[in-house]
Scaffold this active site. Structure first.
Site, PDB file in Angstrom:
ATOM      1  N   CYS A   1      -2.067   3.763   1.609  1.00 44.89           N
ATOM      2  CA  CYS A   1      -3.425   3.985   1.112  1.00 44.89           C
ATOM      3  C   CYS A   1      -4.363   2.941   1.694  1.00 44.89           C
ATOM      4  CB  CYS A   1      -3.429   3.960  -0.411  1.00 44.89           C
ATOM      5  SG  CYS A   1      -2.746   2.435  -1.109  1.00 44.89           S
TER       6      CYS A   1
ATOM      7  N   SER B   1       2.373   0.920  -8.798  1.00 40.42           N
ATOM      8  CA  SER B   1       3.136   1.794  -7.910  1.00 40.42           C
ATOM      9  C   SER B   1       4.553   1.922  -8.448  1.00 40.42           C
ATOM     10  CB  SER B   1       3.199   1.233  -6.484  1.00 40.42           C
ATOM     11  OG  SER B   1       1.950   1.315  -5.842  1.00 40.42           O
TER      12      SER B   1
ATOM     13  N   HIS C   1       1.223   6.288  -7.490  1.00 42.39           N
ATOM     14  CA  HIS C   1       0.365   5.154  -7.151  1.00 42.39           C
ATOM     15  C   HIS C   1      -0.945   5.317  -7.912  1.00 42.39           C
ATOM     16  CE1 HIS C   1       3.255   4.116  -4.081  1.00 42.39           C
ATOM     17  NE2 HIS C   1       3.250   5.402  -3.747  1.00 42.39           N
TER      18      HIS C   1
ATOM     19  N   GLU D   1       0.850  -1.188   0.000  1.00 43.32           N
ATOM     20  CA  GLU D   1       0.000   0.000   0.000  1.00 43.32           C
ATOM     21  C   GLU D   1       0.887   1.241   0.000  1.00 43.32           C
ATOM     22  OE1 GLU D   1      -2.724  -3.169   1.245  1.00 43.32           O
ATOM     23  OE2 GLU D   1      -0.775  -2.576   2.032  1.00 43.32           O
ATOM     24  N   SER D   2       1.417   1.604  -1.165  1.00 43.95           N
ATOM     25  CA  SER D   2       2.174   2.835  -1.402  1.00 43.95           C
ATOM     26  C   SER D   2       3.677   2.706  -1.172  1.00 43.95           C
ATOM     27  CB  SER D   2       1.550   4.011  -0.639  1.00 43.95           C
ATOM     28  OG  SER D   2       0.218   4.205  -1.078  1.00 43.95           O
TER      29      SER D   2
END
Length: 390
Positions: free
Chosen positions: A94, A245, A258, A79-80
């Site tokens: 995120c 990403s 992203h 997540e990022s």
């Protein structure tokens, strides 16, 4: 058995509507450790992979790829992204991650290295699905309360700002900043885009019949991301069945992108930090990013510390064809900083796809409350030669 802070802040069910693209961004900087403790000046870069994983686990994300140079280490996350400099850590997450729960472990690891906190900054846009966020991210006031618990005793105290037009609640920018002393020279650009053009978004679907790509490297090239700042060395990653990403590095400068391409809640973010604004034309950089995604709406936040007089004109405002500026806000920050925030909406018919179908959705959870990468010292020397600084 005593419950931990993470146990008390349980996650709500994941949003049944879609994935939350808007990231939470946390940046913590530290002062030097005594020379006899860290003679090589490695600072946070001395942390092991196991130690880094220990605070990422608390935030509910994992490392999927890594790229390093002499100045810092960059990690693409599930997540990022995460960036680790000797005296600074920047983490963006995120979805429904619990970013602020990582703070105690980060501070504990820094204390073990004898690194005192110098400053902290937290920023984010307005969540698309605020009701799906877990504590302590259910509202900005809750986030500020948590941040003050860790950084409120710094000399400036905790300072929280909600920037933007109150009549456009989905375009608000949230910032928290606390510092012990004047900040080091730095420029950071954060860009958030929604309502991505369907053809542009299709690139980030793997093996899609509508123009998807088979690999992250292909997505980087076909989308035009590799041309935004060509000097950047890129580490990219693609997700199944869609999503993308990347981290870019060049000297001390970093960039990250992203992409959540699903129709109805499509989103892309772009960030550039530690870049030299004197070697970048602000509006041109924005246009290069926009050409990759053609969003219906976007916002830009530029944070400047040190060298403010030199960089201010770069961040004063962008003129972008076929977009109308909805809002322009300037905010001074503790430690000699300046934050410029702008939001834009597409106005040229046919230039982009229709706005996200969620634009009319109102949740009960809505909140109310090479030269391009040279450092600032070199920039100031060049400006001094021109007689612009003492």
């Amino acid at each position: 058995m005593e419950m931990s802070l993470a146990d008390c802040w349980a996650s709500p069910p994941a949003s049944p509507i879609g994935f939350e693209g808007y990231e939470k961004r946390l940046e913590i900087t530290f002062s030097d450790a005594p020379v006899f403790v860290d003679p090589c000046g490695r600072g946070l870069r001395a942390l092991s992979r196991e130690q880094i994983d220990s605070f990422l686990d608390l935030a509910r994300c994992t490392i999927v790829s890594q790229l390093s140079n002499k100045q810092f280490d960059s990690y693409v996350l599930s997540e990022s992204s995460l960036f680790v400099y000797s005296h600074k850590v920047v983490i963006k997450t995120c979805g429904t991650t619990k970013l602020l729960l990582a703070i105690p472990r980060i501070l504990e690891l820094a204390a073990e290295l004898s690194l005192p906190v110098r400053s902290a900054r937290y920023s984010r846009g307005t969540f698309i699905f605020p009701g799906a966020q877990p504590s302590p991210h259910r509202s900005f006031s809750e986030e500020v309360s948590a941040l003050n618990g860790f950084f409120g005793d710094l000399k400036s105290g905790g300072n929280a700002y909600v920037m933007g037009d109150a009549f456009r609640p989905k375009k608000l920018w949230h910032v928290y900043h606390a510092t012990e002393m004047p900040e080091q020279p730095m420029v950071t650009l954060e860009m958030c885009m929604t309502g991505l053009d369907a053809r542009k978004a299709a690139v980030f679907f793997k093996n899609s019949a509508d123009g998807g790509c088979s690999s992250a490297k292909e997505m980087t090239k076909v989308s035009g991301i590799s041309d935004i700042i060509p000097e950047m060395e890129i580490c990219d990653f693609d997700f199944d069945p869609c999503g993308y990403s990347m981290n870019g590095i060049c000297g001390p400068a970093a960039s990250t992108i992203h992409v959540t391409p699903e129709e109805g809640f499509s989103y892309a973010s772009y960030e550039a930090m530690n870049v030299n604004p004197g070697s970048l034309v602000y509006s041109d950089l924005i246009k290069r990013v926009l050409s990759c995604f053609c969003p219906s709406d976007f916002s830009v936040a530029v944070t400047i510390f040190g060298g403010q007089g030199f960089a201010k004109s770069w961040a004063a405002g962008a003129e972008v064809g076929s977009y109308m500026c909805d809002d322009l806000v300037e905010q001074e920050l503790p430690g000699g900083g300046l934050l410029m925030y702008q939001s834009f909406t597409a106005v040229a018919p046919g230039a982009v796809s229709p706005r996200s179908t969620l634009d009319g959705w109102n949740s009960d959870g809505m909140e109310s409350d090479k030269e391009m990468c040279i450092g600032w010292e070199e920039v100031e020397k060049k400006v001094a030669k021109k007689g612009l600084v003492a």
